[in-house]
Write an enzyme that holds these catalytic residues in place. Structure first.
Site, mmCIF file in Angstrom:
data_model
loop_
_atom_site.group_PDB
_atom_site.id
_atom_site.type_symbol
_atom_site.label_atom_id
_atom_site.label_comp_id
_atom_site.label_asym_id
_atom_site.label_seq_id
_atom_site.Cartn_x
_atom_site.Cartn_y
_atom_site.Cartn_z
ATOM 1 N N THR A 233 0.807 -1.213 0.000
ATOM 2 C CA THR A 233 0.000 0.000 0.000
ATOM 3 C C THR A 233 0.844 1.268 0.000
ATOM 4 O O THR A 233 0.302 2.363 0.035
ATOM 5 C CB THR A 233 -0.958 0.036 1.202
ATOM 6 O OG1 THR A 233 -0.257 -0.383 2.362
ATOM 7 C CG2 THR A 233 -2.140 -0.869 0.978
ATOM 8 N N GLU A 450 -18.627 -21.768 -17.384
ATOM 9 C CA GLU A 450 -18.507 -20.308 -17.254
ATOM 10 C C GLU A 450 -19.838 -19.606 -17.546
ATOM 11 O O GLU A 450 -20.217 -18.678 -16.837
ATOM 12 C CB GLU A 450 -17.417 -19.772 -18.189
ATOM 13 C CG GLU A 450 -16.018 -20.325 -17.936
ATOM 14 C CD GLU A 450 -15.588 -20.271 -16.482
ATOM 15 O OE1 GLU A 450 -16.116 -19.432 -15.720
ATOM 16 O OE2 GLU A 450 -14.742 -21.079 -16.086
HETATM 17 C C1 NHX Z 1 -6.696 -28.852 -12.932
HETATM 18 N N1 NHX Z 1 -7.690 -26.788 -13.597
HETATM 19 O O1 NHX Z 1 -6.233 -28.304 -11.930
HETATM 20 C C2 NHX Z 1 -7.220 -28.050 -14.074
HETATM 21 C C3 NHX Z 1 -6.144 -27.798 -15.070
HETATM 22 C C4 NHX Z 1 -14.049 -25.896 -14.158
HETATM 23 C C5 NHX Z 1 -13.805 -25.007 -16.409
HETATM 24 N N2 NHX Z 1 -6.715 -30.153 -13.040
HETATM 25 O O2 NHX Z 1 -14.196 -22.088 -11.642
HETATM 26 O O3 NHX Z 1 -10.134 -23.650 -14.201
HETATM 27 O O4 NHX Z 1 -9.510 -27.564 -12.574
HETATM 28 O O5 NHX Z 1 -15.285 -20.373 -13.202
HETATM 29 C C6 NHX Z 1 -7.792 -18.766 -10.218
HETATM 30 C C7 NHX Z 1 -9.161 -19.045 -10.270
HETATM 31 C C8 NHX Z 1 -6.856 -23.424 -10.744
HETATM 32 C C9 NHX Z 1 -6.885 -19.797 -10.301
HETATM 33 C C10 NHX Z 1 -9.597 -20.345 -10.409
HETATM 34 C C11 NHX Z 1 -6.419 -22.132 -10.583
HETATM 35 C C12 NHX Z 1 -9.112 -22.692 -10.632
HETATM 36 C C13 NHX Z 1 -12.171 -22.192 -12.811
HETATM 37 C C14 NHX Z 1 -8.636 -25.114 -10.939
HETATM 38 C C15 NHX Z 1 -12.969 -23.705 -14.565
HETATM 39 N N3 NHX Z 1 -14.034 -20.816 -13.347
HETATM 40 N N4 NHX Z 1 -10.433 -24.931 -12.435
HETATM 41 C C16 NHX Z 1 -13.551 -21.697 -12.543
HETATM 42 C C17 NHX Z 1 -10.855 -24.093 -13.363
HETATM 43 C C18 NHX Z 1 -8.809 -26.654 -12.847
HETATM 44 C C19 NHX Z 1 -8.204 -23.707 -10.756
HETATM 45 C C20 NHX Z 1 -7.315 -21.092 -10.461
HETATM 46 C C21 NHX Z 1 -8.660 -21.381 -10.498
HETATM 47 C C22 NHX Z 1 -13.179 -25.100 -15.054
HETATM 48 C C23 NHX Z 1 -12.275 -23.623 -13.247
HETATM 49 C C24 NHX Z 1 -9.076 -25.270 -12.358
HETATM 50 ZN ZN ZN Z 2 -16.137 -21.814 -11.859
#
Ligand code: NHX
Ligand code: ZN
Length: 639
Positions: A233, A450
């Site tokens: 900050t 999404e």
């Molecule tokens: C995994 N990723 O980890 C795979 C590659 C359900 C379409 N096996 O909820 O991307 O499962 O609405 C910031 C925010 C990782 C960082 C969310 C890092 C989520 C995200 C896990 C969409 N969008 N899940 C979602 C998703 C995943 C993850 C993040 C994050 C999916 C979902 C990631």
């Molecule tokens: Zn989600």
């Protein structure tokens, strides 16, 4: 930043070479023998005795336990010539005088002197006492010198302010980086979005400008002010700006630097720091991360070194008279852990909160950083401020810089609004992973997930409007995300809004279930967030009918993350868990109802999203509000 250095710095190799040189010098002088050393040959004592008895020995020299002797000319073996070089002639000067010196380890032999005398041998003992002295010097002094050299080198590195004489110049110095009055260029104009903090510190500035006005009336200035706020900050910036505004020197040191390597060093560093400060007064002393030394002194054991340092700091702050012109500023993000003694009047009696900037503060910060880069086209910083709630000054600086890097990467010479928006996404979810290959089926799952979030958000009262939907995977591991943004900044959340958030978070999973009749692991992050909100509603916000206004969890530190402590019986904990489950179940049901009611829009928007990969909130609303289904605009897929 000018780091004072009165002595030129001598690197380690300087001392090594000096030591080596000394060794060579001493060794070179250390072994003068009367017998010239041509060829040396080691023989056993009986060989020597035989030669002696046969009268072949010419000269004997005894030196530190070794006998050196030569044979008479006639007795020289014929074939022992010096090194023969293939140049056809001998280079070695005085080759005729090159005789073999035989060396024998001397034995306890009391009759030796008599025998030598009888044989008419020239003999002498080289006592080598002078050499012994040098040898002892070499054996003891050189290693000591060597260590001194290494230590002084290390201390010099530690004590960046290597002023003061002697080999140990760096020892016990305060490490403070000093910036002299004229050189602090930072002013309050460089600090945006912290008007209240500036106002609090303005008094210190005006005191440093004109101490007389205060002393005449008998007022005592605060000796110290504690800048409290979350990381990034701009607490350090603020302290620097106070010095800049007042035009006084700025001495800066970080708390952890006090607790280094040696016991007792911390206290002595504090002493040196204040000595230096009094010499430079009026000036600002800034101690960053003061919690490193200012932690509560607890009864048991504890860290003696740290306590000594803290005690020294306390007594120094008491020590200088109220108007000596030294003002101590300190920064911390864990004020609750500070020792009470530090916070009482006469020490850090002023607390200046430096909070995360609000929307207009963020815009002002962005403007300052944006002035340092080249831009082209319309730039709407207010829009960027709107989509970065909770961002600190450091985060925003990073957003601007990332945008500039992005512009360079795409071969442009100025930053566009698009760069700034993309750079916010990078800060939120990491860089795009365009190379990642995702199967058509998984693309569909991601798109439905999404759009599920977005649709549930749009169809609920109390949910923030959708800002952007994307299914481009990110380096953080996110396969897609839905971004929401409020038009105006919100400071409160009512119960309905909190519940709407949970419903929106469950919307992703709900869409997966409705469309594919199966669920994936991808919703883990959503589930965590939903659970967090539900728990907080029950245990901290008094939003549950059955528990009412009782707090079962407290925030550990409001500035660092969302750590909480549980404070309830086990039965209550179990009841809370059941209530959390029920609340989330209810939200999930509601999300599924919304999606079932809007099934055709869900399918339609998901298809558009698969085709375009990213759609804006406006585009999303347009499709949602369109009376008839629009065909997916394949050709508009850009970049
Ligand atoms: C995994 N990723 O980890 C795979 C590659 C359900 C379409 N096996 O909820 O991307 O499962 O609405 C910031 C925010 C990782 C960082 C969310 C890092 C989520 C995200 C896990 C969409 N969008 N899940 C979602 C998703 C995943 C993850 C993040 C994050 C999916 C979902 C990631
Ligand atoms: Zn989600």
């Amino acid at each position: 930043m000018d780091e004072k250095q009165k002595k030129p710095r001598r690197p380690l190799w300087f001392w090594l070479i000096l030591g080596l040189g000394a060794a060579v010098f001493i060794f070179g002088l250390g072994a003068p023998r009367t017998l010239s050393s041509g060829n040396e040959e080691n023989v056993t004592y009986d060989v020597f005795l035989t030669a002696l008895e046969e009268g072949k020995v010419q000269e004997v020299e005894l030196k530190s336990g070794t006998l050196y002797y030569t044979l008479k000319e006639t007795a020289q073996p014929a074939a022992t010539a010096g090194p023969q070089l293939n140049f056809g002639f001998r280079i070695m000067s005085g080759s005729s005088k090159k005789e073999t010196v035989y060396t024998v380890t001397a034995m306890e032999d009391p009759n030796l002197v008599d025998r030598l005398h009888a044989a008419g041998v020239t003999f002498s003992e080289n006592p080598g006492t002078g050499n012994m002295l040098l040898l002892i010097l070499l054996q003891y002094a050189v290693p000591i010198l060597f260590y001194i050299a290494i230590f002084s080198f290390l201390f010099r590195r530690m004590g960046k302010l290597g002023a003061g004489g002697g080999l140990m110049g760096g020892f016990g110095k305060s490490n403070a980086r000093s910036i002299d009055g004229g050189e602090v260029k930072t002013t309050f104009a460089d600090v945006a979005g912290q008007d209240e903090a500036k106002e609090s510190l303005q008094e210190i500035v005006s005191y440093l400008h004109n101490p007389k006005e205060y002393t005449e009336i008998g007022a005592r200035m605060p000796r110290g002010a504690l800048l409290i706020g979350p990381p990034g900050t701009g607490k350090t910036l603020m302290a620097r700006a106070v010095a800049g505004e007042a035009g006084v020197p700025f001495l800066s040191i970080s708390g952890p630097e006090f607790v280094e390597l040696f016991v007792g060093m911390g206290a002595s560093k504090v002493r040196d720091l204040f000595k230096e400060a009094r010499e430079k007064a009026p000036c600002i002393v800034f101690i960053d991360e003061i919690d490193a030394i200012g932690k509560k002194r607890d009864g048991f054991g504890g860290n003696d070194e740290r306590e000594q340092t803290l005690n020294q700091l306390l007594s120094e702050m008491d020590g200088f008279e109220g108007n000596s012109g030294v003002v101590v500023l300190a920064a911390t993000n864990r004020p609750e852990s500070l020792d009470k003694a530090l916070l009482r009047p006469g020490r850090f009696d002023r607390r200046v909160p430096v909070e995360l900037p609000d929307q207009s503060g963020r815009e002002a910060i962005l403007r300052i950083h944006c002035n340092r880069i080249k831009t082209e086209g319309p730039i709407d910083l207010a829009a960027i401020a709107r989509i970065t709630p909770g961002a600190s000054g450091a985060d925003l600086a990073n957003v601007i810089n990332e945008a500039a890097l992005c512009a360079v990467r795409s071969g442009r010479h100025a930053v566009k609004q698009k760069d700034l928006e993309d750079s916010v996404d990078v800060a939120l979810a990491g860089k795009q992973r365009k190379s990642m290959v995702i199967s058509q089926r998984e693309k569909e799952i991601i798109a439905y997930h999404e759009v599920g979030h977005a649709l549930v958000a749009a169809k609920q009262k109390g949910a923030s409007p959708v800002h952007k939907i994307t299914i481009i995977p990110r380096t953080s591991g996110a396969l897609g995300f839905t971004m929401q943004a409020d038009e105006d900044e919100r400071f409160l959340m009512d119960k309905q809004e909190a519940f709407a958030k949970i419903v929106t978070l469950t919307g992703g999973r709900a869409a997966e279930e409705i469309r594919f009749d199966s669920v994936t692991t991808g919703a883990s992050n959503d589930i965590e967030q939903a659970t967090g909100i539900a728990r907080a509603m029950i245990t901290r916000y008094g939003m549950s009918e059955s528990f009412g206004m009782t707090a079962f969890e407290q925030m550990v530190n409001p500035y660092l993350g969302n750590d909480t402590t549980m404070n309830c019986s086990q039965e209550t904990a179990a009841r809370i868990d059941r209530e959390v489950i029920a609340l989330i179940d209810k939200a999930y049901d509601q999300a599924k109802t919304i999606l079932r009611d809007n099934r055709s829009k869900l399918d339609e928007i998901a298809q558009v999203l698969i085709a375009r990969e990213t759609i804006s909130g406006q585009e999303f609303m347009d499709i949602l509000n369109a009376p008839v289904a629009l065909p997916a605009k394949q050709e508009e897929t850009n970049e």
